[in-house]
Scaffold this motif. Structure first.
Motif, short mmCIF file in Angstrom:
data_model
loop_
_atom_site.label_atom_id
_atom_site.label_comp_id
_atom_site.label_asym_id
_atom_site.label_seq_id
_atom_site.Cartn_x
_atom_site.Cartn_y
_atom_site.Cartn_z
N ASN A 1 0.86 -1.18 0.00
CA ASN A 1 0.00 0.00 0.00
C ASN A 1 0.90 1.22 0.00
O ASN A 1 1.25 1.76 1.04
CB ASN A 1 -0.92 -0.03 1.22
N THR A 2 1.30 1.63 -1.21
CA THR A 2 2.29 2.69 -1.34
C THR A 2 1.72 3.87 -2.11
O THR A 2 1.12 3.70 -3.17
CB THR A 2 3.54 2.17 -2.11
N TYR A 3 1.92 5.06 -1.57
CA TYR A 3 1.52 6.27 -2.28
C TYR A 3 2.55 6.58 -3.35
O TYR A 3 3.75 6.52 -3.10
CB TYR A 3 1.39 7.44 -1.29
N LEU A 4 2.12 6.89 -4.55
CA LEU A 4 3.00 7.14 -5.69
C LEU A 4 4.02 6.00 -5.87
O LEU A 4 5.23 6.19 -5.70
CB LEU A 4 3.74 8.48 -5.53
N PRO A 5 3.55 4.81 -6.18
CA PRO A 5 4.46 3.65 -6.30
C PRO A 5 5.42 3.78 -7.47
O PRO A 5 5.10 4.35 -8.50
CB PRO A 5 3.48 2.49 -6.55
N GLN A 6 6.62 3.26 -7.27
CA GLN A 6 7.63 3.16 -8.32
C GLN A 6 7.99 1.68 -8.44
O GLN A 6 8.51 1.09 -7.49
CB GLN A 6 8.88 3.98 -7.96
N ILE A 7 7.72 1.09 -9.59
CA ILE A 7 7.90 -0.35 -9.75
C ILE A 7 9.34 -0.77 -9.49
O ILE A 7 9.60 -1.77 -8.81
CB ILE A 7 7.45 -0.81 -11.16
N GLY A 8 10.29 -0.02 -10.01
CA GLY A 8 11.70 -0.37 -9.80
C GLY A 8 12.06 -0.42 -8.33
O GLY A 8 12.73 -1.35 -7.86
N ASN A 9 11.61 0.58 -7.56
CA ASN A 9 11.89 0.61 -6.13
C ASN A 9 11.22 -0.55 -5.41
O ASN A 9 11.80 -1.17 -4.51
CB ASN A 9 11.41 1.93 -5.52
N LEU A 10 9.97 -0.86 -5.79
CA LEU A 10 9.26 -1.98 -5.16
C LEU A 10 10.00 -3.29 -5.41
O LEU A 10 10.09 -4.15 -4.53
CB LEU A 10 7.83 -2.07 -5.68
N LEU A 11 10.53 -3.45 -6.62
CA LEU A 11 11.27 -4.68 -6.93
C LEU A 11 12.54 -4.79 -6.10
O LEU A 11 12.84 -5.85 -5.54
CB LEU A 11 11.62 -4.71 -8.43
N VAL A 12 13.27 -3.68 -6.00
CA VAL A 12 14.52 -3.69 -5.23
C VAL A 12 14.25 -3.97 -3.76
O VAL A 12 15.02 -4.68 -3.09
CB VAL A 12 15.26 -2.34 -5.41
N LEU A 13 13.12 -3.47 -3.24
CA LEU A 13 12.76 -3.72 -1.85
C LEU A 13 12.28 -5.16 -1.63
O LEU A 13 12.34 -5.67 -0.52
CB LEU A 13 11.66 -2.76 -1.40
N SER A 14 11.83 -5.82 -2.70
CA SER A 14 11.24 -7.16 -2.58
C SER A 14 12.22 -8.29 -2.83
O SER A 14 11.98 -9.42 -2.40
CB SER A 14 10.06 -7.30 -3.56
N SER A 15 13.32 -8.02 -3.53
CA SER A 15 14.24 -9.10 -3.88
C SER A 15 15.65 -8.58 -4.11
O SER A 15 15.84 -7.48 -4.65
CB SER A 15 13.75 -9.81 -5.16
N ASN A 16 16.63 -9.38 -3.71
CA ASN A 16 18.03 -9.10 -4.03
C ASN A 16 18.46 -9.88 -5.27
O ASN A 16 19.60 -9.77 -5.70
CB ASN A 16 18.94 -9.50 -2.86
N ARG A 17 17.55 -10.68 -5.82
CA ARG A 17 17.91 -11.57 -6.93
C ARG A 17 17.48 -10.93 -8.25
O ARG A 17 16.64 -11.42 -8.99
CB ARG A 17 17.23 -12.91 -6.74
N ILE A 18 18.09 -9.76 -8.52
CA ILE A 18 17.78 -8.97 -9.72
C ILE A 18 19.07 -8.77 -10.50
O ILE A 18 20.10 -8.40 -9.94
CB ILE A 18 17.19 -7.60 -9.34
N ILE A 19 19.01 -9.02 -11.81
CA ILE A 19 20.19 -8.81 -12.65
C ILE A 19 19.80 -8.02 -13.90
O ILE A 19 18.63 -7.93 -14.26
CB ILE A 19 20.85 -10.15 -13.07
N ASN A 20 20.81 -7.46 -14.53
CA ASN A 20 20.64 -6.82 -15.82
C ASN A 20 21.02 -7.77 -16.95
O ASN A 20 21.93 -8.59 -16.80
CB ASN A 20 21.53 -5.58 -15.94
N VAL A 21 20.33 -7.64 -18.06
CA VAL A 21 20.72 -8.31 -19.31
C VAL A 21 20.79 -7.20 -20.37
O VAL A 21 19.82 -6.46 -20.55
CB VAL A 21 19.71 -9.39 -19.72
N PRO A 22 21.93 -7.08 -21.07
CA PRO A 22 22.06 -6.03 -22.07
C PRO A 22 21.17 -6.27 -23.28
O PRO A 22 21.08 -7.39 -23.79
CB PRO A 22 23.55 -6.09 -22.48
N VAL A 23 20.47 -5.21 -23.72
CA VAL A 23 19.66 -5.28 -24.94
C VAL A 23 19.92 -4.01 -25.77
O VAL A 23 20.41 -3.00 -25.25
CB VAL A 23 18.15 -5.39 -24.63
N GLN A 24 19.56 -4.08 -27.03
CA GLN A 24 19.65 -2.92 -27.89
C GLN A 24 18.47 -1.99 -27.62
O GLN A 24 17.34 -2.44 -27.49
CB GLN A 24 19.65 -3.34 -29.36
N HIS A 25 18.75 -0.69 -27.54
CA HIS A 25 17.72 0.31 -27.25
C HIS A 25 17.46 1.09 -28.54
O HIS A 25 18.36 1.62 -29.14
CB HIS A 25 18.24 1.25 -26.16
N ALA A 26 16.20 1.12 -28.96
CA ALA A 26 15.87 1.78 -30.24
C ALA A 26 15.61 3.26 -30.04
O ALA A 26 15.13 3.68 -28.99
CB ALA A 26 14.65 1.11 -30.87
#
Length: 199
Positions: free
Chosen positions: A174-199
């Motif tokens: 129950n978060t005011y003005l939620p930010q998905i990235g922040n919620l993910l970081v608060l919910s798990s340490n098992r997050i990685i990046n995969v490089p992709v091409q940006h158009a």
């Protein structure tokens, strides 16, 4: 067969939605070879986006439409879409084709190989943003790292592949003005990046 739920917040995107759908459908049919649903969340568009979405849904029942009462912003629109997903894995991407559907198999292949990963966030090779936006992103990353104890090398973007249990956990916050990235970081340490091409 796995089911993937692709959630796309839509705002004034009448000119890109057909191409986004066509490219996504082709990637899932020819490369990923898995089932998918496409959840389009109309975030108060003022153009013909809703009419285009209706045409897509008439052609393909895998397309689902959610229409917000007004423009709430990308993150609330995503959370609204999350409440309707049926897939084991959830993809979030933008509606303007900067997130290329053809890059999605890279993220899915890594997720299939890594049981120790809950979230894959695309990191951009050859980012096509201007200098001011790049500096703003760097400042935002630094601030988020300090506040949330996040790895400063982890890029937070809106092109993501998430295991369903984390989406369910985010829906319970129950978060005011939620930010998905922040919620993910608060919910798990098992997050990685995969490089992709940006158009």
């Amino acid at each position: 067969m796995c089911l993937y739920s692709v959630v796309v917040p839509v705002y004034n995107s009448e000119h890109t939605l057909q191409e986004l759908y066509t490219r996504l459908e082709k990637v899932f049919r020819e490369t990923i070879k898995e089932e998918f649903e496409l959840i389009l969340v109309d975030d108060g568009s003022r153009d013909r986006s809703f009419a285009v979405m209706q045409a897509l849904r008439e052609k393909d029942p895998r397309v689902k439409i959610i229409q917000m009462a007004r423009n709430f912003g990308q993150h609330p629109a995503l959370l609204c879409g999350f409440a309707h997903v049926k897939g084991e894995f959830i993809v979030t991407m933008d509606d303007d084709l900067q997130h290329q559907p053809e890059e999605l198999p890279k993220m899915i292949n890594v997720m299939k190989e890594r049981d120790d990963v809950d979230v894959i966030i695309a990191s951009y090779e050859g980012r096509k943003h201007n200098l001011i936006r790049k500096l703003g992103t760097k400042l935002s990353v630094w601030a988020t790292s300090k506040m949330l104890g996040k790895d400063p090398n982890l890029q937070i973007t809106s092109y993501r592949l998430i295991r369903r249990f984390l989406v369910e956990a985010m829906l319970k916050t129950n978060t005011y003005l939620p930010q998905i990235g922040n919620l993910l970081v608060l919910s798990s340490n098992r997050i990685i990046n995969v490089p992709v091409q940006h158009a």
